[in-house]
Scaffold this motif. Sequence first.
Motif, PDB file in Angstrom:
ATOM      1  N   LEU A   1      39.451  45.028  42.088  1.00 16.23           N
ATOM      2  CA  LEU A   1      40.080  44.140  41.119  1.00 16.23           C
ATOM      3  C   LEU A   1      39.200  44.062  39.880  1.00 16.23           C
ATOM      4  N   LEU A   2      39.800  44.238  38.712  1.00 12.46           N
ATOM      5  CA  LEU A   2      39.072  44.062  37.454  1.00 12.46           C
ATOM      6  C   LEU A   2      39.110  42.573  37.133  1.00 12.46           C
ATOM      7  N   GLU A   3      38.044  41.886  37.483  1.00 11.50           N
ATOM      8  CA  GLU A   3      37.983  40.441  37.288  1.00 11.50           C
ATOM      9  C   GLU A   3      37.916  40.096  35.803  1.00 11.50           C
ATOM     10  N   SER A   4      37.067  40.826  35.071  1.00 13.97           N
ATOM     11  CA  SER A   4      37.020  40.662  33.618  1.00 13.97           C
ATOM     12  C   SER A   4      36.508  41.947  32.996  1.00 13.97           C
ATOM     13  N   VAL A   5      37.006  42.216  31.802  1.00 16.09           N
ATOM     14  CA  VAL A   5      36.615  43.410  31.060  1.00 16.09           C
ATOM     15  C   VAL A   5      36.427  42.999  29.607  1.00 16.09           C
ATOM     16  N   SER A   6      35.278  43.319  29.065  1.00 15.28           N
ATOM     17  CA  SER A   6      35.003  43.050  27.654  1.00 15.28           C
ATOM     18  C   SER A   6      34.575  44.367  27.014  1.00 15.28           C
ATOM     19  N   ILE A   7      35.336  44.812  26.036  1.00 15.03           N
ATOM     20  CA  ILE A   7      35.075  46.121  25.412  1.00 15.03           C
ATOM     21  C   ILE A   7      34.825  45.919  23.925  1.00 15.03           C
ATOM     22  N   GLU A   8      33.777  46.584  23.426  1.00 14.84           N
ATOM     23  CA  GLU A   8      33.455  46.543  21.999  1.00 14.84           C
ATOM     24  C   GLU A   8      33.486  47.960  21.451  1.00 14.84           C
ATOM     25  N   ARG A   9      34.207  48.146  20.365  1.00 16.92           N
ATOM     26  CA  ARG A   9      34.250  49.430  19.683  1.00 16.92           C
ATOM     27  C   ARG A   9      32.913  49.715  19.030  1.00 16.92           C
ATOM     28  N   GLN A  10      32.551  50.978  18.964  1.00 15.83           N
ATOM     29  CA  GLN A  10      31.332  51.396  18.291  1.00 15.83           C
ATOM     30  C   GLN A  10      31.704  52.172  17.029  1.00 15.83           C
ATOM     31  N   ASP A  11      30.696  52.546  16.256  1.00 15.29           N
ATOM     32  CA  ASP A  11      30.950  53.243  14.991  1.00 15.29           C
ATOM     33  C   ASP A  11      31.609  54.603  15.212  1.00 15.29           C
ATOM     34  N   LYS A  12      31.220  55.276  16.246  1.00 16.83           N
ATOM     35  CA  LYS A  12      31.763  56.600  16.543  1.00 16.83           C
ATOM     36  C   LYS A  12      33.141  56.443  17.206  1.00 16.83           C
ATOM     37  N   PRO A  13      34.172  57.138  16.727  1.00 14.96           N
ATOM     38  CA  PRO A  13      35.515  57.001  17.293  1.00 14.96           C
ATOM     39  C   PRO A  13      35.542  57.357  18.784  1.00 14.96           C
ATOM     40  N   GLY A  14      36.207  56.517  19.561  1.00 15.50           N
ATOM     41  CA  GLY A  14      36.373  56.781  20.984  1.00 15.50           C
ATOM     42  C   GLY A  14      35.191  56.349  21.832  1.00 15.50           C
ATOM     43  N   ILE A  15      34.174  55.795  21.233  1.00 16.14           N
ATOM     44  CA  ILE A  15      32.968  55.370  21.959  1.00 16.14           C
ATOM     45  C   ILE A  15      32.934  53.844  21.988  1.00 16.14           C
ATOM     46  N   ILE A  16      32.588  53.298  23.170  1.00 19.40           N
ATOM     47  CA  ILE A  16      32.607  51.840  23.342  1.00 19.40           C
ATOM     48  C   ILE A  16      31.391  51.361  24.132  1.00 19.40           C
ATOM     49  N   ASN A  17      31.144  50.071  24.034  1.00 20.37           N
ATOM     50  CA  ASN A  17      30.257  49.355  24.933  1.00 20.37           C
ATOM     51  C   ASN A  17      31.154  48.420  25.723  1.00 20.37           C
ATOM     52  N   ALA A  18      30.813  48.185  26.999  1.00 26.30           N
ATOM     53  CA  ALA A  18      31.674  47.332  27.816  1.00 26.30           C
ATOM     54  C   ALA A  18      30.861  46.552  28.828  1.00 26.30           C
ATOM     55  N   LYS A  19      31.374  45.399  29.162  1.00 33.08           N
ATOM     56  CA  LYS A  19      30.839  44.603  30.261  1.00 33.08           C
ATOM     57  C   LYS A  19      31.990  44.395  31.223  1.00 33.08           C
ATOM     58  N   LEU A  20      31.778  44.757  32.480  1.00 35.80           N
ATOM     59  CA  LEU A  20      32.846  44.722  33.476  1.00 35.80           C
ATOM     60  C   LEU A  20      32.421  43.860  34.660  1.00 35.80           C
TER      61      LEU A  20
ATOM     62  N   VAL B   1      28.033  48.883  30.305  1.00 36.64           N
ATOM     63  CA  VAL B   1      28.218  50.279  29.912  1.00 36.64           C
ATOM     64  C   VAL B   1      27.961  50.373  28.414  1.00 36.64           C
ATOM     65  N   GLU B   2      27.196  51.400  28.007  1.00 36.87           N
ATOM     66  CA  GLU B   2      26.897  51.568  26.585  1.00 36.87           C
ATOM     67  C   GLU B   2      27.158  52.992  26.142  1.00 36.87           C
ATOM     68  N   GLN B   3      27.754  53.106  24.958  1.00 40.48           N
ATOM     69  CA  GLN B   3      28.024  54.387  24.305  1.00 40.48           C
ATOM     70  C   GLN B   3      28.843  55.330  25.205  1.00 40.48           C
ATOM     71  N   ALA B   4      29.831  54.784  25.876  1.00 42.61           N
ATOM     72  CA  ALA B   4      30.656  55.568  26.804  1.00 42.61           C
ATOM     73  C   ALA B   4      31.966  55.963  26.137  1.00 42.61           C
ATOM     74  N   PRO B   5      32.540  57.112  26.532  1.00 40.23           N
ATOM     75  CA  PRO B   5      33.862  57.497  26.039  1.00 40.23           C
ATOM     76  C   PRO B   5      34.926  56.557  26.631  1.00 40.23           C
ATOM     77  N   PHE B   6      35.718  55.981  25.766  1.00 40.83           N
ATOM     78  CA  PHE B   6      36.727  55.006  26.181  1.00 40.83           C
ATOM     79  C   PHE B   6      37.687  55.598  27.204  1.00 40.83           C
ATOM     80  N   ASP B   7      38.225  56.783  26.927  1.00 41.77           N
ATOM     81  CA  ASP B   7      39.214  57.389  27.818  1.00 41.77           C
ATOM     82  C   ASP B   7      38.646  57.617  29.212  1.00 41.77           C
ATOM     83  N   SER B   8      37.420  58.099  29.288  1.00 43.29           N
ATOM     84  CA  SER B   8      36.790  58.351  30.590  1.00 43.29           C
ATOM     85  C   SER B   8      36.591  57.056  31.358  1.00 43.29           C
ATOM     86  N   LEU B   9      36.179  56.009  30.656  1.00 36.97           N
ATOM     87  CA  LEU B   9      35.974  54.722  31.307  1.00 36.97           C
ATOM     88  C   LEU B   9      37.289  54.185  31.867  1.00 36.97           C
TER      89      LEU B   9
END
Length: 163
Positions: free
Chosen positions: A137-156, A115-123
């Motif tokens: 089951l969430l086997e693994s979740v990796s979330i990276e903050r982006q420059d814009k507040p509330g926006i993230i990249n994630a690997k699930l 997932v790229e440039q997604a709103p954290f709350d919605s995700l």
Amino acid sequence: MKQWWLSRTPQDKLALIVTAAAVTVLLLYLLIWLPFEKSVDKKADLVESQRATLLWMRESAAEINLLKERAKVNRRSGSNEALLTLVDRTAKKNQLRQFIQRLKPDGARTVQIWVEQAPFDSLIQWLGILVNQYGILLESVSIERQDKPGIINAKLNLQRVTP
């Protein structure tokens, strides 16, 4: 000292005795009673705080048990559709599909999602739906903050628990 005392008038002696008694009572109050009273008040506040915490914990435990039961029911009544289809359909429904850059099945029961440039709350809400309503089951979740507040990249890595 005895000679000084005997040289005092009866009124002076009475005044000195009354003053000494008053100072003694004041010292006893300030040095013994007041600290004791403050200590008792602190303990009473601590007990009240711990009672409130215990009450909150009991209420939370009841709520957790209720949610566990609901999750069991939801998992038993989970969808029979393929995991990849379920993920895609629920992502569209929750307006997250445009943020999913890649969906990779890893067997019949596991899927990897980028997932790229997604709103954290919605995700997080979407993941909650997948877990609570579909027994994913969430086997693994990796979330990276982006420059814009509330926006993230994630690997699930998601896995279906029920058949």
